[in-house]
Design a protein around this motif. Sequence first.
Motif, mmCIF file in Angstrom:
data_model
loop_
_atom_site.group_PDB
_atom_site.id
_atom_site.type_symbol
_atom_site.label_atom_id
_atom_site.label_comp_id
_atom_site.label_asym_id
_atom_site.label_seq_id
_atom_site.Cartn_x
_atom_site.Cartn_y
_atom_site.Cartn_z
ATOM 1 N N THR A 166 -50.406 20.844 28.374
ATOM 2 C CA THR A 166 -51.801 20.998 27.954
ATOM 3 C C THR A 166 -51.996 22.332 27.234
ATOM 4 O OG1 THR A 166 -52.478 19.724 29.892
ATOM 5 C CG2 THR A 166 -54.210 20.935 28.751
ATOM 6 N N THR A 193 -50.328 21.780 23.759
ATOM 7 C CA THR A 193 -50.901 20.770 22.864
ATOM 8 C C THR A 193 -52.432 20.810 22.803
ATOM 9 O OG1 THR A 193 -50.968 19.124 24.635
ATOM 10 C CG2 THR A 193 -48.963 19.197 23.316
ATOM 11 N N SER A 219 -54.311 19.040 24.420
ATOM 12 C CA SER A 219 -54.733 17.641 24.402
ATOM 13 C C SER A 219 -55.518 17.305 25.661
ATOM 14 C CB SER A 219 -53.495 16.742 24.289
ATOM 15 O OG SER A 219 -53.789 15.451 24.767
ATOM 16 N N ASN A 220 -56.697 16.681 25.462
ATOM 17 C CA ASN A 220 -57.534 16.279 26.590
ATOM 18 C C ASN A 220 -56.870 15.204 27.436
ATOM 19 O OD1 ASN A 220 -59.628 18.033 26.097
ATOM 20 N ND2 ASN A 220 -60.654 16.619 24.688
ATOM 21 N N ILE A 221 -56.140 14.332 26.759
ATOM 22 C CA ILE A 221 -55.489 13.226 27.472
ATOM 23 C C ILE A 221 -54.418 13.780 28.412
ATOM 24 C CG2 ILE A 221 -54.097 11.130 27.193
ATOM 25 C CD1 ILE A 221 -55.531 11.022 24.307
ATOM 26 N N VAL A 222 -53.626 14.720 27.905
ATOM 27 C CA VAL A 222 -52.573 15.325 28.721
ATOM 28 C C VAL A 222 -53.204 16.046 29.917
ATOM 29 C CG1 VAL A 222 -50.622 16.934 28.752
ATOM 30 C CG2 VAL A 222 -51.050 15.557 26.728
ATOM 31 N N TYR A 223 -54.330 16.717 29.664
ATOM 32 C CA TYR A 223 -55.039 17.439 30.717
ATOM 33 C C TYR A 223 -55.523 16.474 31.804
ATOM 34 C CZ TYR A 223 -58.512 20.321 33.060
ATOM 35 O OH TYR A 223 -59.232 20.988 33.998
ATOM 36 N N LEU A 224 -56.109 15.354 31.366
ATOM 37 C CA LEU A 224 -56.598 14.351 32.306
ATOM 38 C C LEU A 224 -55.449 13.771 33.121
ATOM 39 C CD1 LEU A 224 -59.343 12.446 30.293
ATOM 40 C CD2 LEU A 224 -59.659 13.854 32.324
ATOM 41 N N LEU A 225 -54.317 13.536 32.460
ATOM 42 C CA LEU A 225 -53.132 13.021 33.150
ATOM 43 C C LEU A 225 -52.648 14.022 34.203
ATOM 44 C CD1 LEU A 225 -50.950 11.314 30.399
ATOM 45 C CD2 LEU A 225 -51.737 10.273 32.524
#
Length: 145
Positions: free
Chosen positions: A36, A39, A41-47
Motif C-alpha cells: 500500500t 502503490t 492503492s485503495n484496493i491493496v489497503y482494503l485487502l
Amino acid sequence: MNDFRYKLARFFSGRTGVDALGRTFTWLALILMFLTMITHSNIVYLLAMACLIYSLWRMLSKNYQKRYMENAKFLEKTAGIRSVLSVLPFKIKTFINKTKADYNQRKVYAIFKCPSCKQKLRAPKGRGKIQVTCSKCHAVFIKKV
Ligand SMILES: [Zn+2]
C-alpha cells in the motif's frame, strides 16, 4: 492488577489464539500494507485490512473446533508449497555455488562441444589452435582455445 490478569486470562481462554493460518494472514496483512505504501492503492489497503481483521477475528474466535479444522485444512493444502519453500534457500545456495564454479571454470577453460557427438568438452584456454580428441567418440578435430 490480579483482577485484570484474571479477566485477561478469562478473555483468552477458549479462544483460538495464533495458529499457522492466522499467522499467514498476519504476514499477508503486513506485506499488503507495505505494498500500500508503494502503490497507494485503495484496493491493496482494503485487502490488507481484511487480512488483518480476519487474523484478529480468528485469534479471538471462540469456535475453536471450527478454527482448528480450518487450520488443519490450510496446512494440508499448503503442504506442497511449504515443503518447496523450506528447501528453496538451499536450492538457491546450490545454484549460486554452481554458477560461481562455472564462471571460474570459464576463465581457465574453453568449453565447447564435440562436432560429431555433441559431447561437452573443455580445454585450457590461451593455447591457440590445438588438436582435440573427443573423450566420448574419439573424433579428432582442431579447436582454437
Ligand atoms: Zn565426440
